[in-house]
Design an enzyme around this catalytic site. Sequence first.
Site, short mmCIF file in Angstrom:
data_model
loop_
_atom_site.label_atom_id
_atom_site.label_comp_id
_atom_site.label_asym_id
_atom_site.label_seq_id
_atom_site.Cartn_x
_atom_site.Cartn_y
_atom_site.Cartn_z
N LEU A 222 0.80 -1.28 0.05
CA LEU A 222 -0.06 0.07 0.02
C LEU A 222 0.80 1.41 0.03
CD1 LEU A 222 -2.88 -0.99 2.50
CD2 LEU A 222 -3.02 -0.96 -0.07
N CYS A 240 3.09 -1.52 8.94
CA CYS A 240 1.71 -1.26 8.64
C CYS A 240 0.88 -2.43 8.66
CB CYS A 240 1.72 -0.20 7.17
SG CYS A 240 2.25 1.30 7.30
N HIS A 241 1.41 -3.40 7.84
CA HIS A 241 0.55 -4.79 7.66
C HIS A 241 1.70 -5.93 7.83
CE1 HIS A 241 -1.72 -1.50 5.39
NE2 HIS A 241 -2.80 -2.18 5.70
N GLY A 242 2.60 -5.47 8.13
CA GLY A 242 3.66 -6.69 8.60
C GLY A 242 4.19 -7.49 7.31
#
Length: 276
Positions: A222, A240-242
């Site tokens: 992202l 943020c999302h690993g």
Amino acid sequence: MLRIASRRLSSLSPSWRPSQVALSPIISKNPMAGGDSSSEDPRLTLYSNSSTFTPQSHLPWRGFASEALIPTTENSIVPGIPATVEAVKNPTSKIVYDEHNHERYPPGDPSKRAFAYFVLTGGRFVYASLIRLLVLKFVLSMSASKDVLAMASLEVDLSSIEPGSTVTVKWRGKPVFIRRRTEEDVKLANSVDVGSLRDPQEDSVRVKNPEWLIVVGVCTHLGCIPLPNAGDFGGWFCPCHGSHYDISGRIRKGPAPYNLEVPTYSFLEENKLLIG
């Protein structure tokens, strides 16, 4: 009050009423009167009973012929059309041009041919210059500005970067990670099974010099910025999302679909890097 005003008017009436003697010479001079007595003409009776008589009030006897207001068609070729239209449609030799303030030349006069060519050529040159200027303006408006061209490439001095450390620089508004890898890092990157990777790429394809790894510091999930020297594989970690990247910038774990992007770069000297 009204009675007093009427008495004063009646006392003054003999002084301003015209006499028949004063009126007769004017009537005799009038061509429309015909020399008859005034009793036969009702207009004379009207003026004899008027309050005052002056030459200016004798306008009804001054007339004009009505034929002057109507265009005559005696000399007209086509009756019923205006004279200007007739003159345009039927030119004759009677038309006289005013040559007082100008001089007429026949078409194609050799003495004026050079001037005509000069004016036409000059006008065409001006038109061509304007068109060229408009085309150049349009093309230059589509090209990149000077500040964008200045950011298109970036020179980096690599002499101050220690082995095993990562430096972040800004290129085209994006962060770029420059990592100086050790021999252990290079061995670890080459020991990975490429078939097990989500985005299979060998380490030798992603680097020009095994000691230096240059990647764009934007997560392919992202667009976040990963943290260097972190994660389960010693490369980069996006909190943020690993997403986890290894020492070669390849995705190993997490939702990111692709490896970190490798920008266009070249080595100018041993310790000089040109990005872009």
